[in-house]
Structure formats: C-alpha cells, structure tokens
Design an enzyme around this catalytic site. Structure first.
Site, PDB file in Angstrom:
ATOM      1  N   ILE B  86       0.834  -1.196   0.000  1.00  0.00           N
ATOM      2  CA  ILE B  86       0.000   0.000   0.000  1.00  0.00           C
ATOM      3  C   ILE B  86       0.869   1.247   0.000  1.00  0.00           C
ATOM      4  O   ILE B  86       1.824   1.352   0.778  1.00  0.00           O
ATOM      5  CB  ILE B  86      -0.898   0.028   1.262  1.00  0.00           C
ATOM      6  CG1 ILE B  86      -1.674  -1.277   1.360  1.00  0.00           C
ATOM      7  CG2 ILE B  86      -1.832   1.218   1.243  1.00  0.00           C
ATOM      8  CD1 ILE B  86      -2.240  -1.555   2.717  1.00  0.00           C
ATOM      9  N   CYS B  87       0.545   2.207  -0.844  1.00  0.00           N
ATOM     10  CA  CYS B  87       1.262   3.476  -0.827  1.00  0.00           C
ATOM     11  C   CYS B  87       0.474   4.477  -0.003  1.00  0.00           C
ATOM     12  O   CYS B  87      -0.512   5.034  -0.462  1.00  0.00           O
ATOM     13  CB  CYS B  87       1.434   3.986  -2.256  1.00  0.00           C
ATOM     14  SG  CYS B  87       2.212   5.589  -2.321  1.00  0.00           S
ATOM     15  N   LEU B  88       0.917   4.663   1.216  1.00  0.00           N
ATOM     16  CA  LEU B  88       0.197   5.558   2.125  1.00  0.00           C
ATOM     17  C   LEU B  88       1.241   6.278   2.967  1.00  0.00           C
ATOM     18  O   LEU B  88       2.095   5.634   3.578  1.00  0.00           O
ATOM     19  CB  LEU B  88      -0.744   4.715   3.003  1.00  0.00           C
ATOM     20  CG  LEU B  88      -1.735   5.452   3.878  1.00  0.00           C
ATOM     21  CD1 LEU B  88      -2.710   6.257   3.020  1.00  0.00           C
ATOM     22  CD2 LEU B  88      -2.511   4.461   4.733  1.00  0.00           C
TER      23      LEU B  88
END
Lengths: 573, 149
Positions: B86-88
């Site tokens: 996840i890109c967070l």
C-alpha cells in the site's frame, strides 16, 4: 620561433645568471615567514613524523579562537586548510556561540538552528535581521518559548499522567513536554531519540505527535539520553553534519580514514590539489587523485578511455597495419609477408607496396625520397573509406597517452631516487654542521620536481581534450574551457605546447641534476645549480598556469597552480 | 513473544471490543503482533460490498516504527500494487508514534474511497485511472466481484 617565446627566452636567460642570489633571498624570506606563523604552537599541535614531508600550503588550524578566525578569513595565500576532529569541534563551537550571542538564545537552541540552516550562519543572520527571532525560529520549527522548557505552572510533578504512546501510567516528573505542547513519557522519548540516532537521522529529530514539526532541542536530548555510547554517537553526528552540510569542507578521502578534513578557500566547484596531513592526496572537487591542470571532467573521460581502450590501442598500434588500398586494419597471422586483403588487394607487409606478380621484392635499401605520400606511390587510396581516420585518432590518443604514462613512471622512479638521496643526506648531516639546511633545499627541489612531473602528466590529458580537431564530440569533457574556432585553436595549441615543452626541458635538467651522486650534490656548485634549476622549473610552471588561465580557461573557471610544498623539516626549525 | 507491551495489549483490546465500522482486526493466537484484518469496501466506492483480507504486523520497534500492512485480496487500485503493498504516507515517512492500528486501518479504508492516481504505486492502474476513469472504476468493480467475495 615566435616573438613571444623569444622574449621569454631572453627573460629566462638573463634571470639564469642572477636567480641563484634572488632565490636565496626568496627562500630566506619564506623561512622567516614560517617562523612567525607556525613555530609558536607547532610543538603542541604538529605531530609529524620526521620523514614524510608535509604540505606547507595548508595552514595548520589554531586552537586559539581569534587566531583561528583570522586564518580562516584572511589567509589568501592558502588555497586550503586541514583541520582535525578537535579543530572542527572548536570551530563549530565558536560559530554556535556567535549565533547564540547575536540572537540571544541558548547554545543548544543555536546548535539546532545551525543544523537546520545547514551551518550557514550568514543565512541565520540575514533572516534574523529581516524577520527577527520569531522568523528564524519559525523557519527552523522551534517554538519561541523553548528557552523556558518543560514545566507548566499548573501541573504538579506528582500528578499521574497516561503517556499517549505506551499507554502506561507515569508521574508528570517522568515525562517531558516539548514547547509545542506535546507531552510523552521519558521512556518513549528515549526510545524514539535513540532509534533516530542509531538510524543516523538525528539531524531531523521531530516531535513524536502526528504532523507536528517541532524540532527536538538538544537540551531535551541530553536530558533524556543517558547512555554514554549513544551520546557519543549523537555528538559525532553533529560534528559530521557540520562537515557534510558545509560545501567548503570535506573529509580527507584516505582509507582507512585519517579523520582529518579539508576546508577550501576557493569556490568548491574548482578542482584543487589537496595534500592532507596524513600525506594522502586528492582533488577537492572530484575527490579522486589530483589531476591539475586537467579538469575533473577531462579526467573522468580520460580514465574511462584509458581503461577501455589503452590495451587494445597498444595492441593495434604494435601489431597491425592497414591495407594500403581499403584501409582495413590487418594483423599478420603467419610468416608470409604477402598479404591478401578481403578487398582482394595484394600487398607487402614490409613495404606496404603492391604485391602484384609474386615477384615482389623490397629488400634493396633505397634512400628515402621524402615524398609526401611515398607509401601510396603505386596505388590510389580509396578515399571513401574512413577506417584510416580511426587510426589517426588512435595514434593521436597514443601520443598523449604515452607521454602521460612516461611522466607517471618517471615520478615513481624519482621517488626511489629521493629516498636514496634522503638516506645519504642523513649520513651527511651527522658529519657536517650546516647539512640540515641543505637537506631542506634538496627536499624542496624534489618536491618541485614531483609537482611539475604531475603537472606534465596531466597537461597531456588537458592537451588531448582541448586541442582535439578530429570532430569527435568532446564537449562534455570541456566544461570551463574556452571554445576556439579554426586559427584561434591552432594558436592556442602552439602557445600551450611551447610552454609544456619549456617546462619539460627544465624538468628534465632538474631531474638529471638530482640524480647526480650525493657527493656531487653537496658540492657548492651543484647545489647552486640545483637551486637555480628549481627556481626555473617553478617559473615555467607559473608560466604554464598563467597561459592556461588567461588563454584557455573561461572566466571564473581558473585552475589554481599547485603551490610549493614545504618539507616538514623546514617547519620544525 | 515474551511480554507484549501494554500499548499493544490495550490497542488490541479496544479493537476487539469497539471495532471501527467496516473493520475487524484479530491477532493470531500464536503471534499477538500479527493481525488478520478484514475491511469491507466503503459504500459508493467501486469496492462496495467487497470483503478485503489484509495482514498487519507490528515490528519490534512499534510504535516507534509504523506497522507493516498489506492486502491479501486482489484489488484494482492505483495506490495498491499486485503484491498488495500500500502506498500511504503515514505508513512511511509521515508515521508518528502517536498513530495507532485503528488510525492506520481507517486511513486505508479512506484510501479505498478516494484513490489517488497522482501518487501511484501500480503505474498501469494509475495510468488507466487518469485516461479513462469510468473504465477503471468499472474494472475495479469487476475485480471486487470476482476476488473480494
């Protein structure tokens, strides 16, 4: 011979007769200068070993603060200075105290500020005069009341407090509140700060609260972090940040590291030959081996090229010839000298002539006729074939490469000679009263010789790139070099090559003198000759650099002439 | 795992007793730092009615370092790649120890509602999203139907 060169010749000739005396005076003055400058604290600071010479060029850092700043600012005669770890701490401390004093804040806050501003105290001062203290602190994410840390009046040290991170119940006294208002327990702070230190990120330590940018003040760090090892790491990272953020200071690149660093007084974008106190040498700009008068860009291309090409090139030059008709590179694989090219031309390996009727003979000696194309008398060369261009390129490259290599080899051999001379001079010193003075002079001459050998070695690299007319695209290697057209280029090349030649001749004669037996060297006449020759060589070197900077380099890209390297022993007087 | 920090214990307890809407997180019995997470696709998003499995792991340095989270269910989303990473920002450089498992999972749920193709992790998906948003949404819905039941 051009007029210019002629004049120069006369100038040198006339100085030839006098410079021995001049030289003595010059050198004496230098001695006096050194006495004044360096002798006072040299015993406490300098820890040289006797045998290796040290650069007289960098000024040794002082432990007296005022003096230190004076040297840093006013030492126009030095291109660079070498500092050790203690010097850096001291320098840093002086800067911290100055900022703290002007802004009226604590030293620890000043340190955080300086790190945030990458140790550019002028930037802090400028922001301070424009936007006052509040502006500076805001830019560094330090809240104004950081000076009156921690305790809130209405909170009691004995009150219970649940740390929002570990959710443990603590007393207020076991917690720390940052000026931004966020309070966490000391255990969490310690964990956080130590992790950052371990990760090497202590430079950007922020409050633990989400999206809070408040910088952690050093007083908090020293209150929270008690582990000795951690504190040392933290202190070290501050010192290192000073060097890493400061573009004018670099670590010495010796391996294993000597721990010294070098500060240049020239713009950091200028290549500069550095010799550290550990006697390691490097170029300030590219940190590779020093290479003046070639530029870093040239060296990059050169080293790449010599790694890729030189062996192949050597082989091709030594073992192949081109077909006289089509120009294909040909290697002789058997004893027969009758070559049959794939272009179906038959030619003789010995004379390059046409091997027409199987009765070819070229064994008779004929006086060369010196006709321009004696090679191709009997065959019209196929002009459309460009292969011969490749050979011209190669031969040009080999011309420069051979000379580059030869000077390097000479330098290595002369190192041996120098060691031999030194040994013998030591013996002399025990017999003769005045000998130390002589040793110093000889040392100086050999240093000059090395300096010039190196200059010549790399002058060929510079020449290779600056005067290329083969039409290859070398622009990326010619950063800072003037762009020439046609005639201009030719002229510049002639001037440059004249000067390299002059230097070369002077160097060879000095080299020869220094190779004389020691018994001869100590003779007054030889001694005088050596000193005279040294001065001449240095003059030639100066001339070469002034030609380089005036005629060949663009404004602002001038290359500094490597300065005389004064032997350590001279400093010890 | 010898002793579980009080914070992790408390966080787990609260996640089980008061789970945030649409989210469930239960620790594995053999490793209390390893969570099985289920997030239901938010209404009015292409992931509506989908049931997405994730795994969450709390490293030793938690909460000083962020938890590691990834999708186990296949999902068509510009900020989630095919390995489920996840890109967070809060899972990376914007992490603060003051954040919790609960806030992390709520942020992931919010990411499902508002994909951000300008900061992509799965480049092809983001490209699709920018060129033909309706088509991409349709594909995301289709994937939800096939994989996230």
């Amino acid at each position: 011979m051009s007029q210019k060169r002629k004049n120069e010749e006369e100038m040198i000739d006339s100085s030839d007769e006098e410079f021995v005396e001049d030289d003595d005076i010059d050198l004496d003055e230098e001695d006096v200068e050194i006495d004044e400058d360096d002798i006072d604290d040299e015993d406490s600071v300098l820890s040289f070993d006797e045998n290796t010479p040290v650069s007289g060029n960098p000024k040794r850092a002082r432990h007296n603060e005022d003096e230190m700043f004076n040297t840093a600012v006013s030492s126009t005669e030095n291109d660079y200075m070498v500092w050790d770890y203690k010097d850096i701490i001291k320098k840093q401390q002086v800067e911290v105290e100055r900022v703290a004093e002007v802004l009226g804040i604590s030293n620890s806050s000043a340190r955080v500020l300086l790190r945030k501003f990458e140790w550019k105290s002028e930037n802090i001062m400028n922001t301070f005069f424009e936007k006052e203290l509040a502006g500076v602190l805001k830019q560094a994410n330090i809240t104004i009341d950081d000076i009156k840390m921690n305790q809130d009046e209405n909170e009691n040290a004995d009150d219970d407090y649940e740390c929002p991170l570990c959710l443990d119940d603590k007393k207020i006294s076991q917690t720390t509140r940052l000026p931004c208002g966020h309070r966490f327990c000391n255990d969490c702070w310690r964990y956080h700060i130590e992790l950052k230190i371990k990760e090497g990120q202590s430079r950007v330590m922020k409050c633990m609260a989400f999206k809070c940018l408040e910088a952690i003040d050093e007083s908090v760090v020293s209150k929270i972090v008690t582990d000795k090892h951690m504190r040392a790491m933290y202190e070290k990272s501050i010192v290192e940040s000073y060097i890493e953020d400061n573009k004018n200071i670099k670590w010495c690149t010796s391996t294993p590291s000597c721990g010294n660093c070098v500060q240049t007084n020239l713009p950091p974008s200028i290549p500069l030959d550095i010799r550290c106190y550990c006697s390691h040498e490097f170029c300030f700009k590219c940190t590779n081996h020093p290479h003046l008068p070639a530029t870093c860009e040239m060296m990059k291309g050169w080293l790449q090229k010599s790694q890729d090409d030189s062996e192949t090139a050597n082989y091709i030059v030594a073992n192949t010839k081109e077909c006289p008709k089509c120009g294909k590179v040909t290697e002789k694989s058997s004893g027969c000298n009758h070559m049959t090219c794939i272009c179906s031309y038959h030619w003789c390996w010995l004379c390059n002539g046409h091997f027409a009727d199987y009765q070819h003979s070229c064994g008779r000696y004929k006086t060369p006729t010196y006709s321009i194309d004696h090679n191709n008398a009997d065959v019209k060369r196929d002009e459309s074939v460009k292969v011969s261009n490749a050979r011209t390129l190669l031969e040009r490259y080999m011309h420069y490469f051979t000379r580059y290599k030869v000077h390097e080899d000479s330098r290595n051999k002369e190192k041996v000679t120098r060691d031999a001379i030194r040994e013998k001079m030591k013996v002399m010193a025990t017999l003769q009263r005045n000998a130390t003075f002589d040793i110093d002079k000889i040392e100086e001459s050999t240093e000059t010789l090395f300096r010039c050998r190196k200059t010549m070695q790399y002058a060929y690299v510079a020449g290779y790139y600056m005067f290329d007319d083969s039409g290859q695209d070398l622009t990326r290697y010619l950063v800072g070099v003037k762009k020439f057209k046609g005639q201009q280029k030719q002229l510049a090349q002639t001037i440059w090559e004249d000067n390299v030649e002059q230097l070369e001749m002077a160097v060879e004669s000095l080299s020869k003198l220094l190779e004389s037996p020691v018994e001869e060297i100590v003779q007054p006449d030889t001694k005088k000759n050596i000193m005279g020759s040294t001065v001449l060589v240095d003059k030639r070197l100066t001339a070469l650099y002034s030609i380089l900077n005036e005629e060949l380099m663009e404004e602002g890209c001038q290359l500094p002439k490597p300065r005389p390297v004064i032997p350590r022993t001279l400093l010890k007087k | 795992m010898s002793s579980l920090p009080r914070r992790i214990f408390k966080e787990t307890q609260k996640l089980i007793t008061e789970p945030p809407p649409g989210i469930s997180a239960t620790p594995h019995e053999d490793n209390l730092r390893h969570f099985k997470v289920i997030i239901t696709g938010p209404a009015t998003s292409p992931y509506e009615n989908g049931i997405f499995n994730l795994e969450l792991f709390l490293p030793d340095n938690y909460p000083m370092v962020p938890p590691k989270v990834r999708f186990l269910t296949k999902i068509y989303h510009p900020n989630i790649d095919r390995l489920g990473r996840i890109c967070l920002d809060i899972l990376k450089d914007k992490w603060s120890p003051a954040l919790q498992i609960r806030t992390v999972l709520l942020s992931i749920q919010a990411l499902l509602s508002s994909p951000n193709p300008d900061d992509p992790l799965a480049n092809d998906v983001a490209e699709h999203w920018k060129k033909d948003e309706n088509g991409a949404i349709a594909k995301a819905r289709e994937w939800t139907q096939t994989h996230a039941k």
